[in-house]
Write a protein that holds these residues in place. Structure first.
Motif, PDB file in Angstrom:
ATOM      1  N   PRO A  61       5.025   0.752  -1.813  1.00  9.23           N
ATOM      2  CA  PRO A  61       5.920   1.621  -1.053  1.00  9.23           C
ATOM      3  C   PRO A  61       5.224   2.882  -0.557  1.00  9.23           C
ATOM      4  CG  PRO A  61       6.263   1.977  -3.383  1.00  9.23           C
ATOM      5  CD  PRO A  61       5.218   0.894  -3.269  1.00  9.23           C
ATOM      6  N   ALA A  62       5.669   3.387   0.581  1.00  5.59           N
ATOM      7  CA  ALA A  62       5.206   4.659   1.126  1.00  5.59           C
ATOM      8  C   ALA A  62       6.145   5.033   2.274  1.00  5.59           C
ATOM      9  CB  ALA A  62       3.776   4.552   1.635  1.00  5.59           C
ATOM     10  N   ASP A  63       6.503   6.292   2.356  1.00  3.31           N
ATOM     11  CA  ASP A  63       7.382   6.753   3.429  1.00  3.31           C
ATOM     12  C   ASP A  63       6.523   7.044   4.659  1.00  3.31           C
ATOM     13  OD1 ASP A  63       9.364   7.739   5.024  1.00  3.31           O
ATOM     14  OD2 ASP A  63       9.804   9.504   3.794  1.00  3.31           O
ATOM     15  N   ILE A  64       6.258   6.005   5.445  1.00  2.00           N
ATOM     16  CA  ILE A  64       5.340   6.120   6.575  1.00  2.00           C
ATOM     17  C   ILE A  64       5.917   7.004   7.676  1.00  2.00           C
ATOM     18  CG2 ILE A  64       4.113   4.851   8.373  1.00  2.00           C
ATOM     19  CD1 ILE A  64       2.985   4.359   5.613  1.00  2.00           C
ATOM     20  N   ASP A  65       7.194   6.824   7.997  1.00  2.00           N
ATOM     21  CA  ASP A  65       7.786   7.566   9.112  1.00  2.00           C
ATOM     22  C   ASP A  65       8.495   8.838   8.666  1.00  2.00           C
ATOM     23  OD1 ASP A  65       9.844   6.313   7.820  1.00  2.00           O
ATOM     24  OD2 ASP A  65      10.601   5.232   9.569  1.00  2.00           O
ATOM     25  N   LYS A  66       8.372   9.198   7.393  1.00  2.00           N
ATOM     26  CA  LYS A  66       8.880  10.466   6.852  1.00  2.00           C
ATOM     27  C   LYS A  66      10.373  10.671   7.124  1.00  2.00           C
ATOM     28  CE  LYS A  66       5.534  13.012   8.693  1.00  2.00           C
ATOM     29  NZ  LYS A  66       4.590  14.135   8.938  1.00  2.00           N
ATOM     30  N   ASP A  67      11.141   9.578   6.915  1.00  2.00           N
ATOM     31  CA  ASP A  67      12.590   9.693   7.064  1.00  2.00           C
ATOM     32  C   ASP A  67      13.299   9.758   5.721  1.00  2.00           C
ATOM     33  OD1 ASP A  67      12.250   7.119   6.169  1.00  2.00           O
ATOM     34  OD2 ASP A  67      13.447   6.170   7.763  1.00  2.00           O
ATOM     35  N   GLY A  68      12.530   9.900   4.630  1.00  2.00           N
ATOM     36  CA  GLY A  68      13.119   9.982   3.304  1.00  2.00           C
ATOM     37  C   GLY A  68      13.382   8.643   2.662  1.00  2.00           C
ATOM     38  N   ILE A  69      13.021   7.544   3.333  1.00  6.61           N
ATOM     39  CA  ILE A  69      13.234   6.192   2.821  1.00  6.61           C
ATOM     40  C   ILE A  69      11.873   5.529   2.617  1.00  6.61           C
ATOM     41  CG2 ILE A  69      14.276   3.944   3.271  1.00  6.61           C
ATOM     42  CD1 ILE A  69      16.287   5.365   5.082  1.00  6.61           C
TER      43      ILE A  69
END
Length: 605
Positions: free
Chosen positions: A81-89
């Motif tokens: 997992p990693a929050d690639i688009d920085k939307d908190g998901i």
């Protein structure tokens, strides 16, 4: 003697993991992974803390196909997992069909693929590892395959990625990242290709960031017999705060201890027929990091390698035998939030082994998927759901990436608390600090609450007699990042978090950090040699030499351990500037010149 007025501005103390459990009162120089005491709080789940679960439906899982693709090999490693688009998901990163792909997650376990870049692999296991390698606030992706070697995709702002090759002349099959010398720069640990008994080396390499600008220097950590190195990750096995390395496959497991400068020596090794999956966890709950490993030859079992706290001695204990369906992918995590580490595994099936709280180190198998559809050599545990502490399973098998959603937890404790260790903010020779703000990152459903208390003191004995300030109630919502003013003065600080839950819902705390400022007088050590002059100015060491001679200059930490040798050689007379460690802290610079010596204590901001 020199007296230098020092001001430390905007210093941050951070805690992002509580997995080490309770028992450390302090004072401590950093919070680490342990805290002081707690009640009804889970301690065995990395990256989050919450109320323990009190009721469960052990077989309740939902299977989600992330992607079915014939180009996904069973040996692909690193669906993470990693929050690639920085939307908190939390999104996912993986190798798929000679490409590195990130899968956007909508928060409801629906995933859409986005290609990062090409990375071909023709044998053994391609590996991906997401992390913020350049510390710019977004996630980059490390890649290791036998064709491209090793390198990383730099996130240049979606959808743009830039490839940086680190070693394309040698095949690699495992990669991970850590800061081996605690200087603030992320380094890379890797194993070369191919690990089979009939080919390749399996040697362990370190790519050290020597400048803070990702100028990686390749170093051989250990030359292993052919086919020995396989999986490689880091964990602190001797409780000194520095990451150590472990690696294992086929016949050996190695534990390599960090000497606190990012160099490694053999701490322990074990021989058994066909070790494979291995993962660090405090499986026996005694406060130090053990290893869980599988054996794939005769017993087909899970072993606990129980650490005595030194990293130099591990007792081998067979936990479970006859698990050939689950004995390749392997990991340990608290799957049911009861405070005990469990075991997860995959091969032709996916399942988890629950540790019995009434009979520690005994386990019960709960099968999750008996029809996997292809061999699996990778399983990983991580929370993917919004505002939930449950741990999901991420599996790569032959032809598919799969997420198993954890729906086991049906009830939670109604109230619990955690008290942190006492944090020492500044050395004794500095004045007390102004405590500015306390920050937190949490998920708080509207029918629950999370509140904080805090106290400060000049020393630990004074702190514990002070009453708690607060409460400050956390805001409700998903992925809340908030702060509150402290308006305290002291050298010691402690916080308390209280959780109040609903029978079916609880708050989850992901991270806390403290902002403070200190000032005071630093007294330099007595000058022994009067001809040369050593100063600390603008975060640099300034050396004045009245005449040419041989110079030795090195930096040590406050415990007297060597941090970095700056220079050792002949210099003409003149003025010289030298860089200091990037990590803030208290250091000593020591120089030898004309058969005399001099030392300087300084604080790096």
């Amino acid at each position: 003697m020199w007296y230098v007025m020092l001001v430390i501005v905007g210093t941050i103390a951070r805690q992002t993991d509580w997995m080490g459990g309770d028992g450390v009162f302090g004072p401590v120089s950093n919070w680490g992974t342990q805290y002081w005491i707690s009640d009804s709080v889970t301690v065995a789940t990395p990256g989050q803390v919450s109320l323990i679960a009190t009721s469960r439906s052990y077989g309740n899982w939902t299977k989600h196909i992330v992607e079915a693709n014939a180009g996904i090999p069973s040996y692909a490693q690193g669906l993470m997992p990693a929050d690639i688009d920085k939307d908190g998901i939390q999104d996912l990163v993986a190798y798929t069909n000679n490409e590195i792909v990130w899968y956007k997650h909508d928060g409801l376990y629906n995933f859409s693929p986005n290609v990062i870049g090409a990375a071909s692999a023709s044998a053994w296991s391609p590996c991906t590892y997401p992390c913020d390698l350049d510390d710019d606030g977004d996630i980059d992706v490390l890649v290791a395959t036998n064709n491209v070697g090793i390198g990383w995709f730099e996130n240049k702002g979606l959808p743009n990625w830039e490839w940086h090759a680190l070693d394309s002349l040698k095949g690699y099959h495992r990669v991970s990242a850590t800061d081996v010398e605690l200087d603030g720069d992320i380094d890379i640990v890797a194993v070369d290709d191919d690990p089979s008994p009939t080919g390749g080396d399996g040697d362990i390499y370190l790519f050290r960031d020597t400048t803070g600008n990702q100028a990686f220097k390749k170093e051989l950590v250990r030359n292993l017999p052919n086919g020995v190195g396989w999986r490689v990750y880091t964990a602190d096995f001797n409780n000194d705060g520095y990451p150590d390395i472990y690696s294992g496959a086929w016949n050996y497991i190695y534990v390599l201890l960090n000497n606190q400068s990012g160099n490694f020596t053999l701490g322990w090794t074990s021989h058994i027929d066909e070790w494979d999956g291995a993962w660090p966890a405090d499986i026996d709950g005694d406060g130090d990091m053990d290893l869980i490993a599988t054996e794939q030859s005769n017993i087909f079992g899970y072993y606990a390698l129980l650490n005595n706290g030194t990293g130099t001695n591990f007792d081998t204990l067979l936990l479970i035998s006859g698990v050939s369906f689950y004995d390749d992918g392997a990991m340990s995590c608290d799957m049911d939030l009861d405070g005990l580490s469990d075991i997860i595994g995959s091969y032709s099936r996916v399942g988890w082994f629950r540790q019995d709280s009434a009979n520690p180190l005994t386990f019960t198998l709960y099968n999750i998927d008996a029809a996997l559809g292809g061999a699996s050599h990778w399983i990983y545990a991580a929370p993917l759901g919004n505002c939930t502490p449950s741990i999901d399973l991420l599996v790569t098998c032959d032809g598919a990436h799969i997420v198993y959603e954890n729906n086991m937890l049906t009830g939670f404790a109604k109230i619990g608390y955690l008290e942190s260790s006492i944090l020492e903010l500044t050395p004794p020779y500095l004045a007390a600090c102004d405590l500015m703000y306390f920050y937190y990152n949490a998920c708080v459903p509207s029918d629950t609450s999370l509140c904080f208390y805090w106290r400060a003191g000049i020393d630990s004995s004074g702190l514990v007699t002070n009453t708690w300030n607060g409460p400050y109630y956390a805001k409700t919502g998903v992925n809340i990042i908030d702060s509150f003013a402290l308006l305290e003065v002291g050298r010691m600080f402690q916080y308390k978090a209280e959780f109040y839950g609903d029978p079916s819902d609880i708050a989850v705390l992901y991270e806390v950090w403290l902002n403070y400022e200190c000032s005071g007088v630093c007294v330099e050590e007595q000058t022994i040699h009067t001809d040369a002059d050593l100063q600390f100015v603008d975060n640099k060491l300034i050396l004045y030499l009245p005449k040419a001679d041989k110079i030795e200059l090195a930096i040590y930490d406050i415990g007297g351990r060597l941090v970095k040798e700056i220079f050792n050689g002949y210099l003409p007379s003149g003025r010289y500037e030298f860089d200091t460690p990037q990590k803030p802290g208290v250091y000593f610079a020591k120089t030898r010149y004309a058969q005399q010596s001099k030392s300087l204590k300084f604080i790096k901001l």
